[in-house]
Design a protein around this motif. Structure first.
Motif, mmCIF file in Angstrom:
data_model
loop_
_atom_site.group_PDB
_atom_site.id
_atom_site.type_symbol
_atom_site.label_atom_id
_atom_site.label_comp_id
_atom_site.label_asym_id
_atom_site.label_seq_id
_atom_site.Cartn_x
_atom_site.Cartn_y
_atom_site.Cartn_z
ATOM 1 N N LEU A 107 -4.220 19.249 -10.465
ATOM 2 C CA LEU A 107 -4.438 20.331 -9.503
ATOM 3 C C LEU A 107 -5.225 19.813 -8.303
ATOM 4 N N GLY A 108 -4.786 20.212 -7.135
ATOM 5 C CA GLY A 108 -5.363 19.689 -5.904
ATOM 6 C C GLY A 108 -6.757 20.211 -5.604
ATOM 7 N N CYS A 109 -7.382 19.528 -4.663
ATOM 8 C CA CYS A 109 -8.721 19.884 -4.189
ATOM 9 C C CYS A 109 -8.836 19.326 -2.773
ATOM 10 N N LYS A 110 -9.967 19.476 -2.173
ATOM 11 C CA LYS A 110 -10.160 19.158 -0.758
ATOM 12 C C LYS A 110 -9.826 17.699 -0.422
ATOM 13 N N VAL A 111 -9.122 17.527 0.702
ATOM 14 C CA VAL A 111 -8.876 16.209 1.283
ATOM 15 C C VAL A 111 -9.713 16.085 2.543
ATOM 16 N N ARG A 112 -10.446 14.990 2.665
ATOM 17 C CA ARG A 112 -11.314 14.789 3.829
ATOM 18 C C ARG A 112 -10.882 13.526 4.574
ATOM 19 N N ASP A 113 -10.493 13.684 5.818
ATOM 20 C CA ASP A 113 -10.061 12.553 6.642
ATOM 21 C C ASP A 113 -8.968 11.741 5.964
ATOM 22 N N GLY A 114 -8.038 12.433 5.318
ATOM 23 C CA GLY A 114 -6.913 11.771 4.693
ATOM 24 C C GLY A 114 -7.190 11.148 3.346
ATOM 25 N N ALA A 115 -8.434 11.240 2.873
ATOM 26 C CA ALA A 115 -8.816 10.638 1.597
ATOM 27 C C ALA A 115 -9.300 11.719 0.637
ATOM 28 N N PRO A 116 -9.233 11.459 -0.671
ATOM 29 C CA PRO A 116 -9.693 12.474 -1.629
ATOM 30 C C PRO A 116 -11.186 12.745 -1.478
ATOM 31 N N SER A 117 -11.562 14.018 -1.542
ATOM 32 C CA SER A 117 -12.981 14.353 -1.639
ATOM 33 C C SER A 117 -13.500 13.838 -2.973
ATOM 34 N N LEU A 118 -14.816 13.848 -3.146
ATOM 35 C CA LEU A 118 -15.399 13.346 -4.396
ATOM 36 C C LEU A 118 -14.841 14.109 -5.589
ATOM 37 N N MET A 119 -14.728 15.419 -5.490
ATOM 38 C CA MET A 119 -14.221 16.218 -6.601
ATOM 39 C C MET A 119 -12.772 15.852 -6.914
ATOM 40 N N LEU A 120 -11.958 15.703 -5.877
ATOM 41 C CA LEU A 120 -10.561 15.352 -6.085
ATOM 42 C C LEU A 120 -10.433 13.947 -6.658
ATOM 43 N N ARG A 121 -11.253 13.026 -6.179
ATOM 44 C CA ARG A 121 -11.181 11.651 -6.684
ATOM 45 C C ARG A 121 -11.502 11.587 -8.164
ATOM 46 N N ARG A 122 -12.434 12.397 -8.608
ATOM 47 C CA ARG A 122 -12.770 12.377 -10.027
ATOM 48 C C ARG A 122 -11.657 12.980 -10.882
ATOM 49 N N ARG A 123 -10.946 13.960 -10.352
ATOM 50 C CA ARG A 123 -9.759 14.448 -11.050
ATOM 51 C C ARG A 123 -8.712 13.335 -11.137
ATOM 52 N N LEU A 124 -8.547 12.620 -10.026
ATOM 53 C CA LEU A 124 -7.569 11.542 -10.005
ATOM 54 C C LEU A 124 -7.956 10.416 -10.955
ATOM 55 N N GLU A 125 -9.233 10.129 -11.051
ATOM 56 C CA GLU A 125 -9.683 9.090 -11.983
ATOM 57 C C GLU A 125 -9.349 9.468 -13.422
ATOM 58 N N ALA A 126 -9.538 10.756 -13.757
ATOM 59 C CA ALA A 126 -9.199 11.216 -15.105
ATOM 60 C C ALA A 126 -7.697 11.117 -15.332
ATOM 61 N N ALA A 127 -6.902 11.491 -14.327
ATOM 62 C CA ALA A 127 -5.445 11.380 -14.447
ATOM 63 C C ALA A 127 -5.021 9.925 -14.562
ATOM 64 N N TYR A 128 -5.633 9.067 -13.768
ATOM 65 C CA TYR A 128 -5.291 7.638 -13.804
ATOM 66 C C TYR A 128 -5.571 7.042 -15.186
ATOM 67 N N ASP A 129 -6.714 7.364 -15.743
ATOM 68 C CA ASP A 129 -7.050 6.835 -17.069
ATOM 69 C C ASP A 129 -5.999 7.235 -18.094
ATOM 70 N N TYR A 130 -5.586 8.498 -18.048
ATOM 71 C CA TYR A 130 -4.601 8.973 -19.027
ATOM 72 C C TYR A 130 -3.230 8.350 -18.779
ATOM 73 N N LEU A 131 -2.797 8.301 -17.523
ATOM 74 C CA LEU A 131 -1.492 7.745 -17.201
ATOM 75 C C LEU A 131 -1.438 6.249 -17.503
ATOM 76 N N SER A 132 -2.542 5.558 -17.339
ATOM 77 C CA SER A 132 -2.588 4.128 -17.639
ATOM 78 C C SER A 132 -2.440 3.869 -19.131
ATOM 79 N N GLU A 133 -3.007 4.764 -19.937
ATOM 80 C CA GLU A 133 -2.944 4.598 -21.389
ATOM 81 C C GLU A 133 -1.627 5.095 -21.977
ATOM 82 N N HIS A 134 -0.895 5.931 -21.230
ATOM 83 C CA HIS A 134 0.353 6.519 -21.724
ATOM 84 C C HIS A 134 1.436 6.295 -20.667
ATOM 85 N N GLU A 135 2.051 5.129 -20.722
ATOM 86 C CA GLU A 135 2.938 4.682 -19.650
ATOM 87 C C GLU A 135 4.278 5.404 -19.610
ATOM 88 N N SER A 136 4.590 6.184 -20.624
ATOM 89 C CA SER A 136 5.850 6.937 -20.609
ATOM 90 C C SER A 136 5.686 8.331 -20.014
#
Length: 253
Positions: A107-136
């Motif tokens: 789910l999206g959150c604020k974008v600042r100057d074309g980059a993820p806000s801190l809150m959005l980046r932490r959501r992305l980090e959680a998604a990245y960790d899961y997607l990295s561990e489950h490649e399918s």
């Protein structure tokens, strides 16, 4: 030292915690309510003598007794309701799927100057960790473009995940939504059109998971949860805001 000064100082401390998000431009019903209640309680303890004298005067009259009882009942009801909602919020904050047969929806959150806000980046980090561990597993990144955002939240999220090494063909963009209801409605359509698993793994902040899952269930979506980490100084503000959000959605959603 007057013992009443201790709870007064605690209330002032709580007020300052709820005021801290103002320094980064965050103001909503959460910190508004938090500051208001903590300020009122602080004033009650500071001026306890006058407050108790006023309460005694009110209690001596029938109308005053009714008013005080109603105020006390409302206060108790609000506290109990907040505790119950908080229990469910904690329960839903982290409920990962038992297998890989789900589609990740970030789910999206604020974008600042074309980059993820801190809150959005932490959501992305959680998604990245899961997607990295489950490649399918595939992902849908969901969020439109606000008037003050240079790119859509979905585009920003896709670019960030790809830059971290997630294959672009695993990521689908939903870039039209403006709220959580649309996030899930439009993501469901993308999932259906591309033959992805209909069960989803929601990635958002922990405080938001309960209401997001309520919305998902209303749209016939089975959802699991993985949460990003919320900064400590804004967590109370958003947690309290969700109390109002959950009640509002339950009544009018």
């Amino acid at each position: 030292m007057d013992i009443k000064i201790i709870p007064a100082l605690l209330c002032i401390g709580v007020f300052l915690i709820f005021a801290m998000p103002l320094s980064v431009g965050i103001i909503n019903i959460g910190n508004g309510a938090g500051m208001t209640v903590s300020a009122v309680l602080a004033l009650i303890f500071i001026f306890w003598g006058r407050v108790s004298a006023f309460a005694e005067k009110c209690w001596s009259r029938t109308g005053g007794r009714i008013a005080l009882c109603c105020a006390a009942a409302i206060a108790v009801f609000c506290v109990v309701l907040a505790v119950i909602i908080s229990i469910f919020m904690v329960k839903e904050a982290n409920d990962p799927p038992k297998d890989e047969n789900t589609t990740v929806v970030v789910l999206g959150c604020k974008v600042r100057d074309g980059a993820p806000s801190l809150m959005l980046r932490r959501r992305l980090e959680a998604a990245y960790d899961y997607l990295s561990e489950h490649e399918s597993v595939f992902a849908v990144v969901s969020g439109g473009q606000g008037d003050d955002e240079s790119v859509s939240e979905a585009q920003c999220m896709r670019d960030w995940l790809v830059s971290e090494g997630i294959a672009p063909e695993r990521i689908f963009m939903e870039d039209r939504s403006v709220n959580t209801v649309e996030n899930l409605r439009f993501s469901k359509r993308i999932i259906f059109e591309n033959g992805l698993p209909e069960k989803i793994t929601l990635v958002t902040d922990g405080y938001h998971q309960l209401r997001a899952e309520m919305i998902a269930e209303k749209q016939g979506i089975k959802a699991y949860n993985i949460s990003g980490c919320t900064s400590w100084y804004i967590a109370p503000t958003y947690w309290v805001r969700e109390w109002f959000g959950v009640v509002y959605y339950k009544l009018f959603g």
